[in-house]
Design a protein around this motif. Structure first.
Motif, short mmCIF file in Angstrom:
data_model
loop_
_atom_site.label_atom_id
_atom_site.label_comp_id
_atom_site.label_asym_id
_atom_site.label_seq_id
_atom_site.Cartn_x
_atom_site.Cartn_y
_atom_site.Cartn_z
N LYS A 1 5.54 -12.28 4.20
CA LYS A 1 6.01 -10.97 4.09
C LYS A 1 5.96 -9.92 3.33
O LYS A 1 6.63 -9.83 3.36
CB LYS A 1 7.26 -11.04 5.67
CG LYS A 1 7.04 -11.84 6.56
CD LYS A 1 8.46 -11.27 7.15
CE LYS A 1 8.83 -12.30 8.50
NZ LYS A 1 7.17 -11.75 9.70
N PHE B 1 4.26 -7.76 1.78
CA PHE B 1 3.37 -7.29 2.35
C PHE B 1 2.85 -6.06 1.02
O PHE B 1 1.08 -6.07 1.17
CB PHE B 1 3.43 -6.57 3.23
CG PHE B 1 3.91 -6.80 4.70
CD1 PHE B 1 2.39 -8.03 5.00
CD2 PHE B 1 5.14 -6.93 5.06
CE1 PHE B 1 2.99 -8.26 6.42
CE2 PHE B 1 5.77 -7.00 6.17
CZ PHE B 1 4.84 -8.08 6.93
N SER C 1 0.86 -11.63 2.97
CA SER C 1 1.65 -11.42 4.19
C SER C 1 2.21 -12.89 4.74
O SER C 1 3.14 -11.70 5.96
CB SER C 1 0.39 -11.28 5.20
OG SER C 1 -0.71 -10.17 4.87
N ALA D 1 1.26 -5.98 10.90
CA ALA D 1 2.60 -6.97 10.73
C ALA D 1 3.40 -6.49 10.17
O ALA D 1 4.84 -6.35 10.54
CB ALA D 1 2.11 -8.03 10.28
N GLU D 2 3.48 -5.96 9.41
CA GLU D 2 4.24 -4.31 8.77
C GLU D 2 4.78 -3.09 9.64
O GLU D 2 5.77 -2.87 9.20
CB GLU D 2 3.73 -4.10 7.08
CG GLU D 2 4.61 -3.05 6.17
CD GLU D 2 4.28 -2.70 5.27
OE1 GLU D 2 4.84 -2.44 4.58
OE2 GLU D 2 2.58 -3.16 4.72
#
Length: 590
Positions: A516, A518, A513, A548-549
């Motif tokens: 990034k 994801f 994560s 976060a996504e």
């Protein structure tokens, strides 16, 4: 003294003839034992099962119906010890999570065991009949010496200073009580049924405290041979009297067999050594325990078993020779000194299940494995002083031994002060212990010494390249430094070695994560949830990745699951409120 007074004196029980020393001795024994172990009262919970048993385990905390139901059904870490858990539940009610209180109770139990052994030893020496008329010199002093040799020996530190080993203390308390009641039943035939029933009941309690007590029937059988002299010699092995003795022991044997079978099932032991390997480890550990009893130096909380056992290695060949020599020596003296032979055989019988017959854990031997068997050796050594060699040698030699052992015990208690001192001591004795390097790394990381922790993790991996925990812990520290690429590699190595490793799945998901990645992260959180479906932390970390996504509804769903699984999870509640408010502001299209 009148004739009637002399007759009353003659009818007094033997223990009333021992004088004041007989009843001051238990006080002295308890006091000296308590003082020798005082440093243990300052020890903490340590990262050697204490965390799993107590720090991270809310189930034992109290004596309510829910806690009692858990205690009487759990086999946590492979042990069925409901009575021991009940003492720990009472500890929680008294002390909360203050380890000093738990250590205090451990020490009280050990003092009680020392005193009980004194009373057992007194009866053993009377039955042995070193002198026709029992007196303080022939009974009290040797019995007190036996109790103190047991209690003050540094091999006892692991069982006393380690809260997890409460089960040793409680179990031996009932074992000694059962032995004492059995000896009373042999001496008091008018109240035989009462003493016998108490012996059987306390034996059942010992089994429910720790399955190590399964060896007691063997010890009682040996006691019937010597010093009770109700089997063998003049009595024979198969006569009517002998058959009564065997019948007496049948209920003990049945209870032991049932608990032995249940404990092996609860233990669920992992891969076992081949027969030759078991024999090698058993011979080695037997001689190890005898040697460490005589020369208690270089003691450590862990003696790590090598990954590969070569039964033909010189160290094992030496153990075979020493074992054969010891057996031959016991046979050679069994007629002239039957007490020594009986004590030696009893020690072997009592320690036998812990010699490696069923391999459990990473150790080749352990100090705590001597706790139930060591009273036999203490009686053997003290028995030598019960012979008519005079009072001064007994006091001089015995006192010197106790002083040396007591000082060593005081120092050994410092090893158990905290996780760092514990694992540092293991490495001081054996620098090649991969487990100690890994666990010392954990202790150092918790103190903020990440650099030192990484060095120990790397050393653990070098010593054992197939060590998934070390890879996982290394990855965690690397990720904390921002080195996500190397952290991801470390987690992947951990999972390659242990595919069902939930913690590594979660940590890998967090690291991905941060990069990034994801979709990959989500797959690892999902894998962790399949392994530990009721783990709130998995749902929380999964939610953070989704948030976060930008997938707020999905994140909210996992936060709800986290809170439902753990209503006290403050971070999850706070994040749930935050995401809920964010969704209200962005509108229904999200």
């Amino acid at each position: 003294m009148s004739r009637k007074s002399r007759e009353r004196q003659a009818r007094r029980p033997w223990y009333d003839k021992l004088g004041r020393a007989a009843w001051t001795a238990p006080i002295v024994i308890a006091a000296l034992t308590f003082v020798a172990f005082l440093p243990a009262l300052h020890a903490e919970f340590v990262s050697w099962d204490d965390f799993a048993n107590f720090v991270q385990n809310p189930n034992y905390r109290g004596l309510g119906s829910a806690q009692l139901a858990w205690m009487w059904t759990t086999t946590l870490l492979g042990h069925y010890v409901p009575l021991t858990w009940m003492t720990l539940g009472l500890d929680y009610l008294l002390w909360g999570m203050n380890p000093a209180g738990y250590h205090f109770v451990n020490l009280l139990l050990h003092c009680a065991n020392a005193v009980l052994l004194y009373f057992v030893a007194r009866r053993v020496f009377v039955f042995a009949g070193f002198e026709e008329e029992p007196n303080a010199q022939s009974v009290v002093l040797p019995a007190a010496l036996a109790a103190l040799l047991f209690a003050l020996h540094p091999l006892r530190v692991e069982s006393v200073a380690w809260i997890t080993e409460r089960r040793d203390l409680v179990s031996l308390l009932f074992v000694l009580a059962s032995t004492l009641f059995y000896l009373r039943s042999a001496a008091d035939r008018t109240r035989f049924k009462r003493w016998y029933a108490l012996s059987l009941l306390t034996f059942a309690c010992a089994l429910l405290s720790k399955a190590t007590a399964v060896t007691l029937p063997a010890a009682l059988l040996i006691l019937n041979v010597y010093p009770l002299r109700r089997l063998g010699a003049e009595q024979g092995w198969w006569g009517e009297s002998a058959r009564r003795r065997y019948v007496e022991l049948v209920p003990f044997g049945a209870l032991a067999a049932a608990m032995g079978a249940w404990s092996i099932r609860a233990l669920r032991p992992g891969p076992q050594l081949p027969l030759a390997g078991k024999i090698a480890v058993s011979a080695y550990s037997l001689i190890f325990y005898v040697w460490k009893t005589l020369a208690p130096v270089n003691l450590a909380p862990l003696y790590e078993k090598p990954d590969r056992i070569d039964p033909a290695a010189p160290v094992f060949i030496a153990a075979y020779v020493a074992t054969i020599a010891m057996v031959a020596a016991l046979w050679a003296v069994h007629r002239r000194w039957p007490g020594f032979a009986a004590a030696g055989v009893a020690f072997v019988a009592l320690v036998f299940p812990l010699l490696g017959v069923v391999q459990n854990g990473p150790q080749i031997a352990a100090d705590r494995y001597t706790y139930h068997a060591s009273p036999a050796l203490a009686l053997l050594i003290a028995g030598a002083f019960a012979l008519p060699i005079g009072k001064k040698p007994l006091i001089a030699v015995g006192g010197t031994l106790l002083l040396v052992f007591g000082a060593a015990t005081w120092r050994q208690c410092a090893v158990w002060q905290n996780s760092e001192t514990l694992w540092a001591r293991v490495l001081q004795v054996d620098s090649t212990s991969s487990i100690a390097h890994n666990d010392l790394g954990v202790a150092l990381a918790e103190e903020g010494k990440a650099g030192e922790a990484i060095v120990h993790y790397q050393r653990a991996i070098h010593l054992r390249p197939t060590y998934p925990d070390a890879y996982n812990n290394l990855g965690f520290e690397l990720a904390a430094r921002g080195d996500d690429d190397d952290a991801i590699k470390a987690y992947q190595n951990a999972l390659a070695l242990k595919p069902s490793y939930a913690e590594a799945e979660i940590n890998l998901g967090v690291a991905l994560s941060a990069e990034k990645r994801f979709d990959e992260a989500t797959s690892h959180f999902a894998a962790a949830a399949r392994i530990v479906p009721e783990h709130a932390g998995t749902q929380y970390d999964w939610a953070l990745a989704l948030e976060a996504e930008g997938k707020l509804p999905d994140a909210l769903d996992h936060l709800y699951r986290a809170v439902n699984l753990d209503p006290q999870f403050a971070e999850a509640r706070a994040e749930l409120i935050k995401v809920s408010h964010a969704m209200q502001h962005v509108g229904p299209e999200h």
